[in-house]
Design an enzyme around this catalytic site. Structure first.
Site, mmCIF file in Angstrom:
data_model
loop_
_atom_site.group_PDB
_atom_site.id
_atom_site.type_symbol
_atom_site.label_atom_id
_atom_site.label_comp_id
_atom_site.label_asym_id
_atom_site.label_seq_id
_atom_site.Cartn_x
_atom_site.Cartn_y
_atom_site.Cartn_z
ATOM 1 N N ALA A 23 0.869 -1.169 0.000
ATOM 2 C CA ALA A 23 0.000 0.000 0.000
ATOM 3 C C ALA A 23 0.906 1.219 0.000
ATOM 4 O O ALA A 23 2.079 1.137 0.378
ATOM 5 C CB ALA A 23 -0.887 -0.025 1.232
ATOM 6 N N GLY B 287 0.597 -4.847 0.857
ATOM 7 C CA GLY B 287 -0.602 -4.871 0.023
ATOM 8 C C GLY B 287 -0.370 -5.544 -1.325
ATOM 9 O O GLY B 287 -1.311 -6.073 -1.924
ATOM 10 N N GLU C 42 -0.802 -9.082 -0.658
ATOM 11 C CA GLU C 42 -2.225 -9.277 -0.362
ATOM 12 C C GLU C 42 -3.067 -9.229 -1.639
ATOM 13 O O GLU C 42 -4.003 -10.011 -1.805
ATOM 14 C CB GLU C 42 -2.686 -8.217 0.650
ATOM 15 C CG GLU C 42 -2.035 -8.441 2.004
ATOM 16 C CD GLU C 42 -2.219 -7.274 2.956
ATOM 17 O OE1 GLU C 42 -1.792 -6.150 2.617
ATOM 18 O OE2 GLU C 42 -2.790 -7.468 4.028
ATOM 19 N N GLU D 294 4.835 -5.047 7.026
ATOM 20 C CA GLU D 294 4.171 -3.908 7.687
ATOM 21 C C GLU D 294 4.651 -3.692 9.112
ATOM 22 O O GLU D 294 4.656 -2.574 9.618
ATOM 23 C CB GLU D 294 2.646 -4.097 7.680
ATOM 24 C CG GLU D 294 2.007 -4.031 6.311
ATOM 25 C CD GLU D 294 1.864 -5.388 5.634
ATOM 26 O OE1 GLU D 294 2.606 -6.338 5.992
ATOM 27 O OE2 GLU D 294 1.004 -5.508 4.736
HETATM 28 N N1 CAA Z 1 4.624 3.182 -0.694
HETATM 29 C C1 CAA Z 1 5.018 4.342 -1.257
HETATM 30 N N2 CAA Z 1 6.172 4.470 -1.962
HETATM 31 C C2 CAA Z 1 6.932 3.369 -2.103
HETATM 32 C C3 CAA Z 1 6.570 2.121 -1.561
HETATM 33 C C4 CAA Z 1 5.345 2.054 -0.825
HETATM 34 N N3 CAA Z 1 4.883 0.917 -0.301
HETATM 35 N N4 CAA Z 1 7.538 1.235 -1.854
HETATM 36 C C5 CAA Z 1 8.470 1.880 -2.580
HETATM 37 N N5 CAA Z 1 8.100 3.174 -2.733
HETATM 38 C C6 CAA Z 1 8.827 4.224 -3.432
HETATM 39 C C7 CAA Z 1 10.042 4.691 -2.647
HETATM 40 O O1 CAA Z 1 9.660 5.626 -1.652
HETATM 41 C C8 CAA Z 1 10.891 5.274 -3.741
HETATM 42 O O2 CAA Z 1 10.386 6.551 -4.063
HETATM 43 P P1 CAA Z 1 11.386 7.837 -4.096
HETATM 44 O O3 CAA Z 1 12.289 7.544 -5.273
HETATM 45 O O4 CAA Z 1 10.456 8.985 -4.329
HETATM 46 O O5 CAA Z 1 12.123 7.853 -2.812
HETATM 47 C C9 CAA Z 1 10.606 4.376 -4.936
HETATM 48 O O6 CAA Z 1 9.366 3.712 -4.643
HETATM 49 C C10 CAA Z 1 11.668 3.304 -5.138
HETATM 50 O O7 CAA Z 1 11.813 2.598 -3.917
HETATM 51 P P2 CAA Z 1 13.239 2.342 -3.230
HETATM 52 O O8 CAA Z 1 14.188 3.444 -3.542
HETATM 53 O O9 CAA Z 1 12.988 2.043 -1.772
HETATM 54 O O10 CAA Z 1 13.691 1.020 -4.018
HETATM 55 P P3 CAA Z 1 14.680 -0.109 -3.513
HETATM 56 O O11 CAA Z 1 14.977 -0.966 -4.694
HETATM 57 O O12 CAA Z 1 15.846 0.482 -2.774
HETATM 58 O O13 CAA Z 1 13.833 -0.981 -2.434
HETATM 59 C C11 CAA Z 1 11.887 -2.105 -1.604
HETATM 60 C C12 CAA Z 1 12.735 -1.737 -2.835
HETATM 61 C C13 CAA Z 1 12.662 -3.101 -0.709
HETATM 62 C C14 CAA Z 1 10.613 -2.790 -2.110
HETATM 63 C C15 CAA Z 1 11.545 -0.854 -0.775
HETATM 64 O O14 CAA Z 1 11.023 0.140 -1.650
HETATM 65 C C16 CAA Z 1 10.557 -1.043 0.327
HETATM 66 O O15 CAA Z 1 10.897 -1.594 1.375
HETATM 67 N N6 CAA Z 1 9.283 -0.614 0.126
HETATM 68 C C17 CAA Z 1 8.259 -0.643 1.138
HETATM 69 C C18 CAA Z 1 7.755 -2.052 1.362
HETATM 70 C C19 CAA Z 1 6.689 -2.048 2.447
HETATM 71 O O16 CAA Z 1 6.930 -1.720 3.595
HETATM 72 N N7 CAA Z 1 5.457 -2.425 2.073
HETATM 73 C C20 CAA Z 1 4.334 -2.453 2.987
HETATM 74 C C21 CAA Z 1 3.556 -1.175 2.896
HETATM 75 S S1 CAA Z 1 2.264 -1.026 4.121
HETATM 76 C C22 CAA Z 1 1.016 -2.007 3.538
HETATM 77 O O17 CAA Z 1 1.113 -2.583 2.477
HETATM 78 C C23 CAA Z 1 -0.185 -2.122 4.438
HETATM 79 C C24 CAA Z 1 -1.143 -3.196 4.025
HETATM 80 O O18 CAA Z 1 -1.282 -4.213 4.639
HETATM 81 C C25 CAA Z 1 -1.982 -3.065 2.880
#
Ligand code: CAA
Length: 258
Positions: free
Chosen positions: A66, A109, A112, A132
């Site tokens: 998400a 998400g 999911e 998360e």
């Molecule tokens: N939401 C918003 N933006 C996100 C995102 C997310 N879930 N995941 C990645 N992005 C964005 C980053 O902020 C980044 O944007 P900027 O260039 O503007 O900074 C861009 O996508 C590229 O991401 P990274 O630079 O982090 O890429 P990476 O290759 O270094 O890492 C990754 C990849 C390991 C997937 C890392 O992006 C990451 O950990 N993302 C978040 C994963 C996460 O925590 N997901 C759970 C979200 S909460 C949820 O989903 C609740 C639910 O139950 C529904």
């Protein structure tokens, strides 16, 4: 085809290919993607020329969760008051089958969403996780329930509590995905699979999906009875007569969807 900004929709014969398209955010699922996806899935489900859909992302990310930036400033009243994520339930009510073709990250998400689809085909580079907890929250789109049903308590609990990711091989061993394919061939193979499903008798496709899903909501005895009633009901279709006659006459079936 409608004018979507965060997804691309393409009809490949009787298969609909939906590609999540927010590469700058690794396909993070925000409100816009949700509303566009729901709109596209409704159009797919009601289009008689379409029989099965594939949802995919990019080679790097199916969806990285998400949208954290959208949720960051929200409080309890916003989330609970608007029943945030409830809209995704609509997605699960699509009657025709949906295949998730997962390359790269399917996190939070994203994992999911893949699990809301009817089955998952994984690229050999796929990574599944519910990270998360690292954001001091939890799954909110069904992950704690669907992951546990798919892979059992031990792996689901470890993944939710630690945020550890599962690679494609582990996901296949655990039963989360039906098959692993080379990432470069994933989408084409998923479309072929969707076309093969779409070539089946349409009412039989709906019935098969409905009865497998009933296994998650019923006791064994109720599920078996439900299956048998639907099986009986299929004998009221013209396609059942055609399917069995075609077998006896050693020719392919010619379906009417009746
Ligand atoms: N939401 C918003 N933006 C996100 C995102 C997310 N879930 N995941 C990645 N992005 C964005 C980053 O902020 C980044 O944007 P900027 O260039 O503007 O900074 C861009 O996508 C590229 O991401 P990274 O630079 O982090 O890429 P990476 O290759 O270094 O890492 C990754 C990849 C390991 C997937 C890392 O992006 C990451 O950990 N993302 C978040 C994963 C996460 O925590 N997901 C759970 C979200 S909460 C949820 O989903 C609740 C639910 O139950 C529904």
């Amino acid at each position: 085809m409608s004018n979507y900004e965060t997804i691309q929709v393409e009809q490949r014969g009787a298969a609909t290919l939906v590609t999540l398209n927010r590469p700058q955010a690794l396909n993070a699922l925000n409100s816009q993607i949700l509303s566009e996806l729901l709109d596209a899935m409704k159009a797919f489900d009601t289009d008689p020329s379409q029989g099965c859909a594939v949802i995919t992302g990019s080679e790097k990310a199916f969806a990285a969760g998400a949208d954290i930036k959208e949720m960051q400033a929200q409080g309890f009243a916003d989330m609970y008051g608007h029943d945030f994520f409830a809209g995704w339930d609509v997605f699960t009510r699509t009657r025709k089958p949906i295949i998730a073709a997962v390359s790269g990250y399917a996190l939070g998400g994203g994992c999911e969403l893949a699990m809301m689809c009817d089955f998952i085909l994984a690229g050999d580079n796929a990574k599944f996780g519910q990270p998360e907890i690292k954001l001091a929250v939890s799954p909110g789109m069904g992950g704690s329930q669907r992951l546990t049903r798919a892979v059992g308590k031990a792996k689901a609990m470890e993944m939710c509590l630690t945020g550890r990711m599962m690679d494609a091989a582990e996901a296949e061993r655990a039963g989360l995905v039906s098959r692993i394919l080379p990432a470069a061939e994933l989408v084409e193979e998923a479309v072929k699979t969707a076309q093969a499903i779409a070539a089946m008798a349409p009412l039989a496709v709906l019935a098969n999906k409905e009865m497998v899903n009933a296994a998650f909501e019923t006791s064994l005895a109720q599920g078996v009875a439900f299956e048998r009633r639907l099986f009986h009901a299929l004998f009221g279709t013209a396609d059942q007569k055609e399917g069995m006659t075609a077998f006896v006459e050693k020719r392919p079936g010619n379906w009417t969807g009746k």
